[in-house]
Scaffold this active site. Structure first.
Site, mmCIF file in Angstrom:
data_model
loop_
_atom_site.group_PDB
_atom_site.id
_atom_site.type_symbol
_atom_site.label_atom_id
_atom_site.label_comp_id
_atom_site.label_asym_id
_atom_site.label_seq_id
_atom_site.Cartn_x
_atom_site.Cartn_y
_atom_site.Cartn_z
ATOM 1 N N SER A 1 0.806 -1.227 0.000
ATOM 2 C CA SER A 1 0.000 0.000 0.000
ATOM 3 C C SER A 1 0.835 1.272 0.000
ATOM 4 O O SER A 1 0.335 2.337 -0.357
ATOM 5 C CB SER A 1 -0.941 0.014 1.205
ATOM 6 O OG SER A 1 -0.227 0.158 2.423
ATOM 7 N N LYS B 1 1.026 4.683 6.908
ATOM 8 C CA LYS B 1 0.495 5.490 5.803
ATOM 9 C C LYS B 1 1.164 6.861 5.839
ATOM 10 O O LYS B 1 1.958 7.167 6.730
ATOM 11 C CB LYS B 1 -1.025 5.666 5.921
ATOM 12 C CG LYS B 1 -1.823 4.379 6.009
ATOM 13 C CD LYS B 1 -1.862 3.608 4.712
ATOM 14 C CE LYS B 1 -2.673 2.319 4.872
ATOM 15 N NZ LYS B 1 -2.649 1.486 3.652
#
Length: 245
Positions: free
Chosen positions: A51, A109
């Site tokens: 991701s 993230k």
């Protein structure tokens, strides 16, 4: 018969003595440099998904600085529910955190929205406070697993630069992907908004039912460095070692 001395100075039980002895024996360990570094300064994490490709890839091992945002319940075992020595992240920071929906899993993230910001995706471009975030097209690359596993799959690359100057590369695997167009998200007080650099293959704040806004108090640390990396065959990737931008 209980003497006056026993009343003033109760005898110590054998179990108490054992605990004291164990504590004394642990003192060198508790104050050893490796323990102090892990307990107060840095925590290692491995990257299990794509991701955050291309910045972080599967097989990377990173160090997250626990001191960067203060110490909270997920970065320091004895901390209160709110952070002590608290500091907020900045645009572009790569952070380790836990979500309000699942506090048992660590996530990695990139921060793109801070309290009060309005965040949106339009045609795959990040919009911050009604202004497109600056991005420059780079050469396409073969992305392989990062774009779904097809060895021939290519990813568009963009050099994205946040208002504070933080700059990084993102992957765009699919035109008009599921999360390329969103409504406007207004970040509430005490929270931040995150995206994965692999924009078409990331569960992040765009998915309100799965992740949503992240509480500041759920921060664990700021990713600083890749200290080890292994490819799919278990071979070291020395070229990936170093600071993370």
């Amino acid at each position: 018969m209980t003497t006056l001395e026993q009343t003033i100075r109760p005898s110590v039980r054998s179990s108490d003595w054992k605990a004291i002895v164990v504590l004394i024996l642990l003192i060198p360990v508790l104050w050893s440099p490796p323990f102090l570094v892990r307990f107060f300064l840095y925590k290692p994490f491995n990257i299990p998904s794509g991701s955050m490709t291309p910045t972080l890839v599967v097989g990377d091992y990173v160090l997250a600085a626990k001191y960067a945002y203060g110490y909270g319940r997920y970065s320091f075992p004895f901390a209160p529910s709110s952070r002590i020595l608290a500091a907020d992240p900045e645009y572009g920071d790569i952070v380790v955190f836990r979500t309000a929906k699942d506090t048992s899993v660590d996530y990695v993230k990139r921060v793109v929205g801070l309290p009060g910001d309005r965040v949106q995706m339009r045609a795959g471009q990040l919009i911050l406070n009604d202004k497109p975030v600056t991005r420059v097209a780079l050469k396409e690359v073969f992305a392989g697993a990062a774009c779904g596993g097809d060895d021939e799959a290519k990813a568009k690359r963009w050099r994205e630069t946040m208002p504070n100057g933080a700059s990084y590369v993102t992957y765009d695997c699919v035109d008009n992907g599921f999360l390329d167009n969103t409504s406007v998200f207004t970040v509430p007080p005490g929270h931040f908004f995150v995206l994965g650099d692999n924009r078409d293959n990331s569960t992040d704040s765009r998915m309100m039912s799965a992740m949503g806004f992240i509480p500041m108090d759920n921060l664990i640390g700021k990713v600083k460095r890749i200290f080890w990396s292994l490819d799919e065959n278990g071979e070291p990737r020395f070229e990936r070692l170093g600071k993370v931008w």
